[in-house]
Design a protein around this motif. Structure first.
Motif, PDB file in Angstrom:
ATOM      1  N   ILE A   6     -15.559 -35.111 -36.347  1.00  4.97           N
ATOM      2  CA  ILE A   6     -15.668 -36.513 -35.968  1.00  4.97           C
ATOM      3  C   ILE A   6     -15.554 -37.347 -37.237  1.00  4.97           C
ATOM      4  O   ILE A   6     -16.212 -37.058 -38.231  1.00  4.97           O
ATOM      5  N   THR A  36     -22.984 -37.706 -31.298  1.00  2.72           N
ATOM      6  CA  THR A  36     -23.685 -36.670 -32.055  1.00  2.72           C
ATOM      7  C   THR A  36     -25.157 -36.508 -31.694  1.00  2.72           C
ATOM      8  O   THR A  36     -25.754 -35.482 -32.038  1.00  2.72           O
ATOM      9  N   PHE A  96     -20.947 -30.794 -34.864  1.00  3.56           N
ATOM     10  CA  PHE A  96     -19.981 -31.779 -35.339  1.00  3.56           C
ATOM     11  C   PHE A  96     -19.808 -31.682 -36.847  1.00  3.56           C
ATOM     12  O   PHE A  96     -20.795 -31.729 -37.590  1.00  3.56           O
TER      13      PHE A  96
END
Length: 170
Positions: A6, A36, A96
């Motif tokens: 991301i 997240t 992530f």
């Protein structure tokens, strides 16, 4: 295991300047938080320290560093890609990858999904997102970001999924 990258970038691939974001785009920060929260984020030590050396609330933070003696309160410290991949295999949510450049480059081959905010502007910076082989990815979602008095730049949220190759199927 679900591994996703991301990030936000400008039109030239710039993602940072002196370990910070070179722009102010509150809606992208809200998107990052929404995606997240209740998951895990992985970042390098410099990125973590650029955020004030504090873990973000409501998510597990993993800090990657080569410094075997590095410690920071409220985070997990790992030193190898394998440690993160082993963690991700046991974590039920999404892990992530959240920067910086070297961390993205290390983990890109392992990611299943990419969440990119593309800002239609150019900024001065010293960190770029690594080159992505876009032929390996399929755009599965695209939404235009809302410009307003706080979000001065045109931008869009993009979600890509890794294409499955014939070797992966067999």
């Amino acid at each position: 295991m679900m591994l996703a990258a991301i990030w936000a970038q400008d039109e030239q691939g710039t993602i940072g300047k002196k370990n910070r974001l070179p722009w102010h785009l509150p809606n992208d920060l809200k998107f990052f938080k929404q995606m997240t929260e209740d998951n895990t984020i992985v970042m390098g030590r410099k990125t973590f320290e650029g955020m004030g050396s504090r873990p973000l609330p409501n998510r597990q933070t993993i800090v990657m560093t080569r410094d075997k003696d590095y410690q920071a309160q409220g985070v997990i410290v790992f030193h190898t890609i394998e440690e993160v991949l082993d963690y991700a295999k046991t974590f039920t949510g999404i892990t992530f990858i959240a920067g910086g450049s070297a961390i993205y480059e290390d983990f890109l081959p392992h990611c299943d999904v990419l969440y990119r905010t593309l800002i239609h502007h150019t900024f001065e910076g010293d960190a770029k997102f690594p080159i992505v082989s876009w032929d390996d990815w399929t755009l599965i979602n695209l939404s235009e970001g809302e410009q307003d008095e706080e979000n001065h730049y045109a931008y869009q949220f993009e979600t890509y999924q890794r294409k499955v190759s014939s070797e992966q199927i067999n």
